[in-house]
Design an enzyme around this catalytic site. Structure first.
Site, short mmCIF file in Angstrom:
data_model
loop_
_atom_site.label_atom_id
_atom_site.label_comp_id
_atom_site.label_asym_id
_atom_site.label_seq_id
_atom_site.Cartn_x
_atom_site.Cartn_y
_atom_site.Cartn_z
N CYS A 64 -40.39 13.44 -29.39
CA CYS A 64 -40.65 13.75 -29.98
C CYS A 64 -39.16 14.49 -30.52
CB CYS A 64 -41.33 15.25 -30.26
SG CYS A 64 -41.74 16.21 -31.90
N HIS A 80 -48.59 10.57 -34.94
CA HIS A 80 -48.15 12.28 -34.65
C HIS A 80 -46.86 13.37 -35.66
CE1 HIS A 80 -44.72 12.97 -31.62
NE2 HIS A 80 -43.72 13.87 -32.76
N GLU A 81 -46.98 12.35 -36.80
CA GLU A 81 -45.53 12.89 -37.08
C GLU A 81 -46.81 14.11 -38.50
OE1 GLU A 81 -42.87 13.40 -37.33
OE2 GLU A 81 -42.11 11.90 -36.08
N HIS A 110 -47.63 17.06 -36.24
CA HIS A 110 -47.19 18.37 -37.20
C HIS A 110 -47.26 19.56 -38.12
CE1 HIS A 110 -43.48 17.47 -34.01
NE2 HIS A 110 -43.82 16.46 -34.36
#
Length: 178
Positions: A102, A144-145, A148
């Site tokens: 990341c 994953h993104e 956030h």
């Protein structure tokens, strides 16, 4: 080209939940500049994706896109895409593991398991609505993104902290980045 500062793990902004983007917002010059800046920042850092909270903007905005990424050799290309207000639904209990890194946790990797196949609903920068089934590496990147946007970092998803460490150490002891 306008590269913004990427926040690092420990910054409290990375742990906050982002607000949805409105259709009025996507019409503004500020929004269009933000998207350009996000792509510039992602490319400069050699990332596969970038979420707005990583540059201190608590809005549900993700940009992705990568070809022949040196940080993840051997992974498929990810087409450029702007993702607004995503909703992800796992479509299977089957998972795949991947050594994730990341931009907000520089120099480190961890082994994370995520659902193999997801349904993602989102809006693009023109206000078009999408509903797509996604699998493989792209599904890992999107999950994953989008994490956030909920204040979640990949380190929160580690099942075994022994499978987390600095890139150089993992390269020599686990051969995970060959």
């Amino acid at each position: 080209m306008s590269v913004r500062k990427i926040l690092r793990m420990g910054d409290p902004i990375l742990r906050k939940i982002s607000e949805p983007v409105t259709e009025d917002e996507i019409q503004t010059k500020e929004f269009k500049k933000l998207i350009r800046d996000m792509f510039d920042t992602m490319r400069h850092a050699e990332g596969v994706g970038l979420a707005a909270p990583q540059i201190g903007i608590l809005k549900q905005i993700v940009v992705v896109g990568s070809e022949d990424n040196e940080r993840y050799p051997g992974t498929p290309d990810v087409p450029e895409r702007i993702i607004l207000n995503p909703v992800i639904t796992p479509l299977t209990k089957d998972t795949s593991g991947f050594w994730e890194g990341c931009l907000s946790v520089p120099g480190m990797r961890g082994y994370v398991e995520r659902p193999n196949q997801i349904r993602m609903q989102w809006m693009d920068e023109k206000g078009n609505q999408f509903d797509e089934t996604i699998d493989g590496y792209k599904a890992i990147v999107y999950q994953h993104e989008c994490d956030h946007l909920q204040g979640i970092l990949y380190v929160d998803r580690l099942k075994d902290t022994k499978l987390f460490g600095f890139n150089e150490t993992l390269d020599s002891s686990h051969n995970v980045l060959d």
